[in-house]
Each structure stands twice: as structure tokens, then as C-alpha cells.
Design a protein around this motif. Sequence first.
Motif, mmCIF file in Angstrom:
data_model
loop_
_atom_site.group_PDB
_atom_site.id
_atom_site.type_symbol
_atom_site.label_atom_id
_atom_site.label_comp_id
_atom_site.label_asym_id
_atom_site.label_seq_id
_atom_site.Cartn_x
_atom_site.Cartn_y
_atom_site.Cartn_z
ATOM 1 N N GLY A 22 0.861 -1.070 -0.184
ATOM 2 C CA GLY A 22 -0.088 -0.090 0.032
ATOM 3 C C GLY A 22 0.810 1.227 0.178
ATOM 4 O O GLY A 22 0.706 2.094 -0.592
ATOM 5 N N VAL A 26 1.011 4.125 -2.826
ATOM 6 C CA VAL A 26 0.834 5.569 -2.886
ATOM 7 C C VAL A 26 1.970 6.452 -3.497
ATOM 8 O O VAL A 26 1.655 7.570 -4.322
ATOM 9 C CB VAL A 26 0.692 6.083 -1.527
ATOM 10 N N VAL A 32 3.905 8.792 -10.700
ATOM 11 C CA VAL A 32 3.276 8.498 -12.172
ATOM 12 C C VAL A 32 2.321 9.840 -12.552
ATOM 13 O O VAL A 32 2.163 10.349 -13.613
ATOM 14 C CB VAL A 32 2.735 7.269 -12.803
ATOM 15 N N MET A 33 1.746 10.327 -11.637
ATOM 16 C CA MET A 33 1.014 11.526 -11.782
ATOM 17 C C MET A 33 1.536 12.976 -11.848
ATOM 18 O O MET A 33 1.383 13.755 -12.522
ATOM 19 C CB MET A 33 -0.184 11.499 -10.571
ATOM 20 N N PRO A 36 4.735 12.344 -15.293
ATOM 21 C CA PRO A 36 4.639 11.265 -16.627
ATOM 22 C C PRO A 36 5.422 11.269 -17.641
ATOM 23 O O PRO A 36 5.762 12.377 -18.153
ATOM 24 C CB PRO A 36 3.006 11.462 -16.820
ATOM 25 N N ILE A 37 5.664 10.155 -17.966
ATOM 26 C CA ILE A 37 6.625 9.811 -19.453
ATOM 27 C C ILE A 37 5.634 9.112 -20.150
ATOM 28 O O ILE A 37 5.118 9.743 -21.163
ATOM 29 C CB ILE A 37 7.819 9.296 -19.051
ATOM 30 N N ILE A 76 -2.559 0.557 -12.530
ATOM 31 C CA ILE A 76 -3.818 0.963 -12.627
ATOM 32 C C ILE A 76 -4.066 2.476 -12.666
ATOM 33 O O ILE A 76 -4.784 3.117 -13.535
ATOM 34 C CB ILE A 76 -4.787 0.345 -11.423
ATOM 35 N N VAL A 77 -3.223 3.229 -11.660
ATOM 36 C CA VAL A 77 -3.332 4.716 -11.770
ATOM 37 C C VAL A 77 -2.799 5.323 -12.929
ATOM 38 O O VAL A 77 -3.323 6.263 -13.468
ATOM 39 C CB VAL A 77 -2.988 5.298 -10.394
ATOM 40 N N GLY A 79 -2.650 4.081 -15.869
ATOM 41 C CA GLY A 79 -3.180 3.739 -17.180
ATOM 42 C C GLY A 79 -2.677 2.743 -17.965
ATOM 43 O O GLY A 79 -2.987 2.857 -19.114
ATOM 44 N N ALA B 82 -5.812 15.477 -11.640
ATOM 45 C CA ALA B 82 -4.538 14.974 -11.729
ATOM 46 C C ALA B 82 -4.247 13.943 -12.761
ATOM 47 O O ALA B 82 -3.228 13.758 -13.571
ATOM 48 C CB ALA B 82 -4.061 14.209 -10.389
ATOM 49 N N LEU B 83 -5.286 13.177 -13.134
ATOM 50 C CA LEU B 83 -5.148 12.136 -13.986
ATOM 51 C C LEU B 83 -5.272 12.655 -15.432
ATOM 52 O O LEU B 83 -4.547 11.889 -16.540
ATOM 53 C CB LEU B 83 -6.434 10.957 -13.695
ATOM 54 N N MET B 86 -2.028 13.894 -16.244
ATOM 55 C CA MET B 86 -0.964 12.886 -16.597
ATOM 56 C C MET B 86 -1.221 12.436 -17.900
ATOM 57 O O MET B 86 -0.397 12.066 -18.534
ATOM 58 C CB MET B 86 -1.348 11.898 -15.545
ATOM 59 N N PHE B 90 1.417 12.142 -21.273
ATOM 60 C CA PHE B 90 1.441 11.083 -22.228
ATOM 61 C C PHE B 90 1.502 11.559 -23.377
ATOM 62 O O PHE B 90 2.130 11.248 -24.397
ATOM 63 C CB PHE B 90 0.706 9.834 -21.810
ATOM 64 N N VAL B 93 4.544 13.482 -24.521
ATOM 65 C CA VAL B 93 5.684 12.632 -24.676
ATOM 66 C C VAL B 93 5.645 11.700 -25.902
ATOM 67 O O VAL B 93 6.786 11.753 -26.734
ATOM 68 C CB VAL B 93 6.033 11.550 -23.343
ATOM 69 N N ILE B 136 -3.467 7.310 -27.275
ATOM 70 C CA ILE B 136 -2.866 6.945 -26.012
ATOM 71 C C ILE B 136 -3.593 7.786 -24.993
ATOM 72 O O ILE B 136 -3.508 7.281 -24.128
ATOM 73 C CB ILE B 136 -1.068 7.377 -26.236
ATOM 74 N N ARG B 139 -7.180 6.318 -24.641
ATOM 75 C CA ARG B 139 -7.049 5.015 -24.011
ATOM 76 C C ARG B 139 -6.555 5.362 -22.666
ATOM 77 O O ARG B 139 -7.269 4.495 -21.564
ATOM 78 C CB ARG B 139 -5.564 4.195 -24.588
ATOM 79 N N THR B 140 -5.651 6.053 -22.272
ATOM 80 C CA THR B 140 -5.170 6.462 -20.889
ATOM 81 C C THR B 140 -6.608 6.929 -19.912
ATOM 82 O O THR B 140 -6.703 6.520 -18.860
ATOM 83 C CB THR B 140 -4.215 7.496 -20.656
ATOM 84 N N LEU B 143 -8.837 4.048 -19.319
ATOM 85 C CA LEU B 143 -8.565 3.159 -18.241
ATOM 86 C C LEU B 143 -8.214 3.808 -16.848
ATOM 87 O O LEU B 143 -8.598 2.996 -15.895
ATOM 88 C CB LEU B 143 -6.894 2.729 -18.617
ATOM 89 N N VAL B 144 -7.880 4.929 -16.765
ATOM 90 C CA VAL B 144 -7.821 5.563 -15.192
ATOM 91 C C VAL B 144 -9.008 6.052 -14.833
ATOM 92 O O VAL B 144 -9.374 5.712 -13.668
ATOM 93 C CB VAL B 144 -6.807 6.797 -15.361
ATOM 94 N N SER B 147 -10.842 2.680 -13.647
ATOM 95 C CA SER B 147 -10.140 2.172 -12.347
ATOM 96 C C SER B 147 -10.649 3.145 -11.395
ATOM 97 O O SER B 147 -10.707 2.584 -10.337
ATOM 98 C CB SER B 147 -8.588 2.148 -12.727
ATOM 99 N N VAL B 183 -3.634 2.052 0.845
ATOM 100 C CA VAL B 183 -3.444 3.306 0.013
ATOM 101 C C VAL B 183 -3.972 4.363 0.888
ATOM 102 O O VAL B 183 -3.249 5.396 0.976
ATOM 103 C CB VAL B 183 -3.896 2.998 -1.150
ATOM 104 N N TYR B 187 -1.969 7.395 2.360
ATOM 105 C CA TYR B 187 -2.313 9.002 1.610
ATOM 106 C C TYR B 187 -2.638 9.938 2.791
ATOM 107 O O TYR B 187 -1.941 11.074 2.628
ATOM 108 C CB TYR B 187 -3.338 8.731 0.652
#
Lengths: 195, 295
Positions: A22, A26, A32-33, A36-37, A76-77, A79, B82-83, B86, B90, B93, B136, B139-140, B143-144, B147, B183, B187
Motif C-alpha cells: 500500500g 501511494v 506517475v501523476m 508522467p513519461i 492501474i493509476v 493507465g 491529476a489523472l 497525467m 503522455f 511525450v 494514447i 486510452r489512458t 483506463l484511469v 479504475s 493506500v 495517503y
Amino acid sequence: MSGGKEAIPYTTRIVTVGVTGGLIAVLAAFGVMAFPIVPGVAGIYPAIAFIVAFGAWFGVWAAIAAYIGCFIGAGIVGGVPLAINIYWSLADFWEALIPAIGFKVFKADPELKTARDWIIFIVFGVILGNLIGGLWGSITLAWPIQFIAWETVFVPTFVAWFLGNVVVTIVVSPILLRGLSKHIKRSMAYTEGLV
Amino acid sequence: MSSRDIILEEKKYSRGYLFYVVEDSPVLKLNPLSKLYSLIIMSILAFLIFDHSLLFILIIITITLFFISRIPLYMIKKFILALSGMALGFFLVNTLFTHIDGEIVYIDFYVFKIPYTNYGWHIYITDATLRWAGLIFLRTMILVWISLWFLVVTRDTDIIYALRRIGLPRSAAFAFALSLRSVSMFYDDFVTVVEAMKSKGVNFSEGGLVSRLKKYGRAMFPLVLLALRRIEEFTKAIESRGFSIKCNRRILYRKYSISKLDFLFFITFTALFIIMLDLSNIIDLLSILFLWWRI
């Protein structure tokens, strides 16, 4: 009281996997947020410092925790599709298992007291773990199922993964190992051997 | 009075993995397997479909799921921002590093080039590059979002049940569910620790990368010690209750049934899967016919 070898305390080990998984999730999600690459990959991945330290403390159980943490936090987070995430998350498994092998098999002290401990940390924790994990994580995003283009596999994905992880591991992991190993060794979660 | 006669007071909200969801949300009544099924179907579809308009439809379906589930927007606003940021990262990049030949070349230049070689950073943006980066991005997002929806409307017991039903060993299901539960705990702890250190004068935005990383490294000490304390507390709690992680018997505290709503969910997502894949094939065929006609 029998003088035989004590059985592995599975409950403690499974709980260690769950709780540390866990914590890794976190930090992986934060990475990743914030940096991001490509899906699931961060330029700066703070979780790696913990993954290496956990490998030195908890052995193979840290590797399983790293797999779960990466699956949730980065996969999961971040993508990554579920089907790819199942084998892609093994990247963090190797990144914990390789330092675990280094520390446990070569009996290095996680408190990094001697030059030998430092060499094992740098070879297994910083270079080998990140190299193998980075290659696994970058290539499996494009093969056998293609999710990212091959042009982005090595540059920027692998370069960002490897260099970012090396910086974080070299700077943060020794702080954790030197500052906390004494406490961890006294706890029930500490694993003497690899298992 | 037997334990079966105890009637718990009705609550307005129910705790999911991330935050509370209204108790009368229809999705909370669903069998966890139905939620897992919809997550898997959407994940497979997002990955198999290459058509932007169909991916956009999947995003709309995902957003509809949030509305049906009655998830307050203010709760997920932070996550959505945030997502989405992100996913945009992507996109950038992939635009800057992917080289795909297209009909229109927008940008073609070297940011730097190693002398006497063909190596360097070559930015080559075509219409095909933008289509790929857009793919991309979409899709991201799917998916996010799906989820996030799954984590919002799922409880830890639901996850254990679903994972056990698909054949995972009890220890693996337990460890996975405990990780998910941890998690939200970590957090909250992370935010508390960082705020506490800020109140003591630590400035996390000051200094270079190495200096900042060191500060964060030290801030993480309490998190690791909290993790250790939790491991000991959880272990003792589990052992004192006689709960065996290695046991393979199926003992369920909560009873899960399959309702009409589950059937509806199952049929809807199966139909969606078939229709989307068929539509995707039809669009591919039309694209080939269009190209053939142009030639």
C-alpha cells in the motif's frame, strides 16, 4: 520447547506484503501523476527508494509487495491495461528482488556500515536492479503486446526510468537504510534471510 | 438475541476504497464480480480499439457510470484533474518522441544531434503522430477513469470476494486487498506528515532536486515507522481472532447474491464488447475502402 528451526511466520509476512504494498502504491501513484513519461512510467519515481530499502529489510516479501504496489499505483493509476499490467508490474518485483538477493545472500548490513555494504547496495540496489527493472518495464510496454510505440521504448522511457531511479535510489535509499534499519531489525517484520 | 437479529442503523454514506459513496447508489448493490467484469471489459476494449470516435464513446460510457453511481463530483475533482494532467503528459511525450510517417508533416527538426551520426533528439510530428498520441491519451483516460470508478464503488471485502471467486489463493487476495486498504491510510498519513513538517519550517519547494529528494526522504521516516506499527497491530489482530491466512476454506462474512441488476450489467457490457469490436472492424473496413477509392 523444541530446538528445531522456527517455521516462517506467514501471517506477519503476508501482512507485511499488504501494508508495504500500500505504501509503495501511494508513492508510485504520486510519481506517475506528477512526472508522467508514458503510461505507468515516471521521470522521478519516489517509490523506488522504498522498494530497494524494503528489499534489504524484508527479502522476497518486499518483491511481492513491490509487484502489488506497482500494479495498483503505477499500473492501474497510470493507465496501463490490465492484461499488460499483470506482467509489466514484474519490473518493480525485480527492482526489489535483486537488492534483496544482494543483501541477504551476501549478508550485507542494511545499516550500510562498511564499504562492502555500500558496494553491494550500489551494485545490486542502484545499478543491477534498476537496469533489469527498467529494461523489463520499458520493453514489456511494447512487446509482446504493443501498447506504446517502439521509438519511445528506449528513449525516453528506458532513459527516464533508469536515470530517474538511479538518482532517487542513490539519494533517498541510504537515508532510509541508515536511519531506520536499527528500528526495522528489532521489529517482527524484519526478514533475516531471503524468505 | 442472536447476531442475526441485530439491525444496524441505516447510514447515508458507505466507505469505498477512496472515499464515501451514497448508500442508495445502485452500483453498491451490484455483485463485486459484475463490477470486476465491467472493469475488465472496458480495459480490453480500450486496448483493442484503434478508432478515436469509438474510444470517445467509451469515455462517455465511463462518465455515465460515474453519474449512475451517484458519485459527487467534488469528491473526485482532485483525482480527475491529476489523472487528466497525467494523460496530457503522455500525449506530449508521445508527440515529441514518436516518429510515424504521415501525409502531412508539421514539424521536422533536430533539437540536438551527435556529430557524424544520426543519433540525437529528432522531433518529427506528422498527422499520424498526432493520431497515435491522441490514441494514447484517450486510452489512458478510459483506463484511469474506469479504475477510479471501480475503486470508488468497491469495498475491501468486495475485492477479496471477487479475487477468491476468480481463483486467487486466500493469502494473495488478502495481501492485495490490504494493499488497497493501506493506500487510503498512507495517503492521509503522507499529507499529515508533510503538513506537520511544513509547520515546523521545512520548505519542500526550496533547493535543487537532490536537496528536495533528501527532505522528502526524511519526511518518509514516520511513514515507514507507521507501516511497522500497522504490521504488528494487524498481525496481532488477525492472530487473536484465529483468522488463518493459509486456510483454503471459503468463509464469507458478507453474503453476495446475483440480482437482476447484475444480469443487466453483464448483458450490457457483453453487448458493448461485441458491438464495439464489430464497429471497430467495420470502421477499419471502411477506411480500407476509402483508401482504395482514393487510389
